[in-house]
Design a protein around this motif. Structure first.
Motif, mmCIF file in Angstrom:
data_model
loop_
_atom_site.group_PDB
_atom_site.id
_atom_site.type_symbol
_atom_site.label_atom_id
_atom_site.label_comp_id
_atom_site.label_asym_id
_atom_site.label_seq_id
_atom_site.Cartn_x
_atom_site.Cartn_y
_atom_site.Cartn_z
ATOM 1 N N PRO A 1 -16.146 9.076 -3.876
ATOM 2 C CA PRO A 1 -16.237 10.290 -4.681
ATOM 3 C C PRO A 1 -15.229 10.258 -5.835
ATOM 4 O O PRO A 1 -14.176 9.623 -5.743
ATOM 5 C CB PRO A 1 -15.893 11.405 -3.684
ATOM 6 N N LYS A 2 -15.563 10.949 -6.918
ATOM 7 C CA LYS A 2 -14.752 10.895 -8.142
ATOM 8 C C LYS A 2 -13.307 11.355 -7.950
ATOM 9 O O LYS A 2 -12.430 10.925 -8.682
ATOM 10 C CB LYS A 2 -15.395 11.748 -9.233
ATOM 11 N N HIS A 3 -13.044 12.215 -6.983
ATOM 12 C CA HIS A 3 -11.692 12.754 -6.807
ATOM 13 C C HIS A 3 -10.792 11.842 -5.967
ATOM 14 O O HIS A 3 -9.617 12.146 -5.757
ATOM 15 C CB HIS A 3 -11.740 14.157 -6.199
ATOM 16 N N LEU A 4 -11.344 10.726 -5.499
ATOM 17 C CA LEU A 4 -10.580 9.796 -4.667
ATOM 18 C C LEU A 4 -10.406 8.455 -5.362
ATOM 19 O O LEU A 4 -11.127 8.124 -6.298
ATOM 20 C CB LEU A 4 -11.299 9.575 -3.327
ATOM 21 N N ARG A 5 -9.440 7.680 -4.871
ATOM 22 C CA ARG A 5 -9.217 6.314 -5.340
ATOM 23 C C ARG A 5 -8.958 5.448 -4.109
ATOM 24 O O ARG A 5 -8.659 5.962 -3.023
ATOM 25 C CB ARG A 5 -8.042 6.264 -6.313
ATOM 26 N N TRP A 6 -9.048 4.146 -4.278
ATOM 27 C CA TRP A 6 -8.881 3.232 -3.153
ATOM 28 C C TRP A 6 -8.075 2.014 -3.580
ATOM 29 O O TRP A 6 -7.998 1.671 -4.747
ATOM 30 C CB TRP A 6 -10.234 2.790 -2.592
ATOM 31 N N ILE A 7 -7.492 1.377 -2.589
ATOM 32 C CA ILE A 7 -6.791 0.111 -2.804
ATOM 33 C C ILE A 7 -6.923 -0.700 -1.511
ATOM 34 O O ILE A 7 -6.859 -0.135 -0.415
ATOM 35 C CB ILE A 7 -5.306 0.335 -3.186
ATOM 36 N N PRO A 8 -7.133 -2.017 -1.622
ATOM 37 C CA PRO A 8 -7.229 -2.812 -0.387
ATOM 38 C C PRO A 8 -5.888 -2.846 0.340
ATOM 39 O O PRO A 8 -4.834 -2.894 -0.289
ATOM 40 C CB PRO A 8 -7.621 -4.208 -0.865
ATOM 41 N N LYS A 9 -5.956 -2.814 1.645
ATOM 42 C CA LYS A 9 -4.748 -2.795 2.468
ATOM 43 C C LYS A 9 -4.654 -4.028 3.363
ATOM 44 O O LYS A 9 -3.563 -4.482 3.684
ATOM 45 C CB LYS A 9 -4.764 -1.522 3.314
ATOM 46 N N GLY A 10 -5.784 -4.551 3.765
ATOM 47 C CA GLY A 10 -5.763 -5.728 4.635
ATOM 48 C C GLY A 10 -7.153 -6.258 4.891
ATOM 49 O O GLY A 10 -8.146 -5.568 4.655
ATOM 50 N N MET A 11 -7.195 -7.496 5.349
ATOM 51 C CA MET A 11 -8.471 -8.144 5.640
ATOM 52 C C MET A 11 -8.318 -8.947 6.915
ATOM 53 O O MET A 11 -7.344 -9.688 7.068
ATOM 54 C CB MET A 11 -8.865 -9.068 4.479
ATOM 55 N N THR A 12 -9.255 -8.778 7.817
ATOM 56 C CA THR A 12 -9.281 -9.554 9.049
ATOM 57 C C THR A 12 -10.650 -10.210 9.129
ATOM 58 O O THR A 12 -11.667 -9.525 9.027
ATOM 59 C CB THR A 12 -9.085 -8.653 10.282
ATOM 60 N N VAL A 13 -10.681 -11.527 9.273
ATOM 61 C CA VAL A 13 -11.959 -12.234 9.336
ATOM 62 C C VAL A 13 -11.952 -13.267 10.455
ATOM 63 O O VAL A 13 -10.891 -13.736 10.879
ATOM 64 C CB VAL A 13 -12.311 -12.935 7.998
ATOM 65 N N GLN A 14 -13.140 -13.579 10.912
ATOM 66 C CA GLN A 14 -13.353 -14.659 11.860
ATOM 67 C C GLN A 14 -14.398 -15.585 11.256
ATOM 68 O O GLN A 14 -15.424 -15.124 10.737
ATOM 69 C CB GLN A 14 -13.876 -14.152 13.211
ATOM 70 N N TYR A 15 -14.130 -16.870 11.321
ATOM 71 C CA TYR A 15 -15.087 -17.868 10.869
ATOM 72 C C TYR A 15 -15.899 -18.256 12.097
ATOM 73 O O TYR A 15 -15.351 -18.745 13.079
ATOM 74 C CB TYR A 15 -14.362 -19.071 10.264
ATOM 75 N N THR A 16 -17.204 -18.028 12.047
ATOM 76 C CA THR A 16 -18.024 -18.152 13.252
ATOM 77 C C THR A 16 -18.964 -19.347 13.263
ATOM 78 O O THR A 16 -19.522 -19.667 14.308
ATOM 79 C CB THR A 16 -18.844 -16.864 13.442
ATOM 80 N N ALA A 17 -19.165 -19.982 12.115
ATOM 81 C CA ALA A 17 -20.036 -21.161 12.042
ATOM 82 C C ALA A 17 -19.758 -21.882 10.721
ATOM 83 O O ALA A 17 -19.162 -21.306 9.811
ATOM 84 C CB ALA A 17 -21.506 -20.746 12.118
ATOM 85 N N LYS A 18 -20.200 -23.126 10.623
ATOM 86 C CA LYS A 18 -20.028 -23.875 9.379
ATOM 87 C C LYS A 18 -20.883 -23.258 8.276
ATOM 88 O O LYS A 18 -22.059 -22.962 8.478
ATOM 89 C CB LYS A 18 -20.423 -25.340 9.563
ATOM 90 N N ALA A 19 -20.279 -23.092 7.115
ATOM 91 C CA ALA A 19 -20.974 -22.529 5.949
ATOM 92 C C ALA A 19 -21.530 -23.685 5.131
ATOM 93 O O ALA A 19 -20.981 -24.076 4.111
ATOM 94 C CB ALA A 19 -20.009 -21.674 5.133
ATOM 95 N N ASP A 20 -22.655 -24.229 5.585
ATOM 96 C CA ASP A 20 -23.182 -25.460 4.985
ATOM 97 C C ASP A 20 -24.431 -25.242 4.132
ATOM 98 O O ASP A 20 -25.268 -26.127 4.012
ATOM 99 C CB ASP A 20 -23.443 -26.498 6.072
ATOM 100 N N SER A 21 -24.543 -24.041 3.538
ATOM 101 C CA SER A 21 -25.680 -23.742 2.664
ATOM 102 C C SER A 21 -25.250 -22.678 1.658
ATOM 103 O O SER A 21 -24.091 -22.256 1.643
ATOM 104 C CB SER A 21 -26.866 -23.215 3.490
ATOM 105 N N ASP A 22 -26.202 -22.211 0.851
ATOM 106 C CA ASP A 22 -25.929 -21.059 0.004
ATOM 107 C C ASP A 22 -25.534 -19.897 0.913
ATOM 108 O O ASP A 22 -25.897 -19.858 2.094
ATOM 109 C CB ASP A 22 -27.169 -20.684 -0.803
ATOM 110 N N ILE A 23 -24.800 -18.937 0.348
ATOM 111 C CA ILE A 23 -24.216 -17.853 1.154
ATOM 112 C C ILE A 23 -24.714 -16.487 0.671
ATOM 113 O O ILE A 23 -24.819 -16.245 -0.525
ATOM 114 C CB ILE A 23 -22.674 -17.897 1.072
ATOM 115 N N ARG A 24 -24.988 -15.617 1.635
ATOM 116 C CA ARG A 24 -25.316 -14.214 1.367
ATOM 117 C C ARG A 24 -24.221 -13.371 1.996
ATOM 118 O O ARG A 24 -23.912 -13.527 3.177
ATOM 119 C CB ARG A 24 -26.675 -13.857 1.965
#
Length: 158
Positions: A88-111
């Motif tokens: 919404p227009k009255h709010l703002r955001w900023i990234p605070k953190g990222m948690t990821v898991q790699y679950t398989a080989k990325a051996d093709s184009d990515i979506r």
């Protein structure tokens, strides 16, 4: 139609040939490292963003798969577009953190897909779900990007 500036721009670009490419290049300029993966935002609506990028030499690691940072760049770009298209227009955001898991080989184009619920847009921490899939639909990376949402400061008139 939405009064959100980014959604307006997205829909305006879609009226032109290669509109998604044009829009994606413009958005990628917000953080130049986004452009390193040459992404195309294929769908953008409130609380949802999908983008794609090709597996090519520049985003591969030593074993020939898409490298982790390229995947994370895609996750962050999709989350950023989602946030800008949804908050919404009255709010703002900023990234605070990222948690990821790699679950398989990325051996093709990515979506890449970023999504959240409509009630995510209130002051405080909010978790945006992100995931990346290879061409066969297998999830290769998944996680959460936490953003901090706050009220925009009031504009003082002089």
């Amino acid at each position: 139609m939405s009064d959100n500036y980014l959604l307006k721009l997205y829909h305006q670009c879609l009226k032109y040939p290669f509109g998604r490419t044009i829009f994606s290049r413009m958005f990628a300029r917000k953080a130049p490292y986004f452009a390193t993966i040459k992404p195309t935002i294929t769908e953008l609506k409130p609380n949802y963003c999908e983008l794609r990028f090709k597996k090519r030499k520049a985003v591969q690691n030593h074993i020939g798969t898409v490298h982790a940072i390229a995947l994370c760049n895609g996750l962050e770009m999709a989350m950023g577009a989602l946030a800008e298209a949804s908050i919404p227009k009255h709010l703002r955001w900023i990234p605070k953190g990222m948690t990821v898991q790699y679950t398989a080989k990325a051996d093709s184009d990515i979506r890449i897909i970023a999504e959240c619920s409509a009630d995510s847009w209130q002051a405080g921490d909010s978790a945006i779900c992100v995931r990346g899939l290879r061409a066969d639909g297998q999830v290769v990376i998944e996680g959460t990007i936490t953003i901090y949402i706050s009220e925009k400061p009031s504009q003082k008139s002089s």
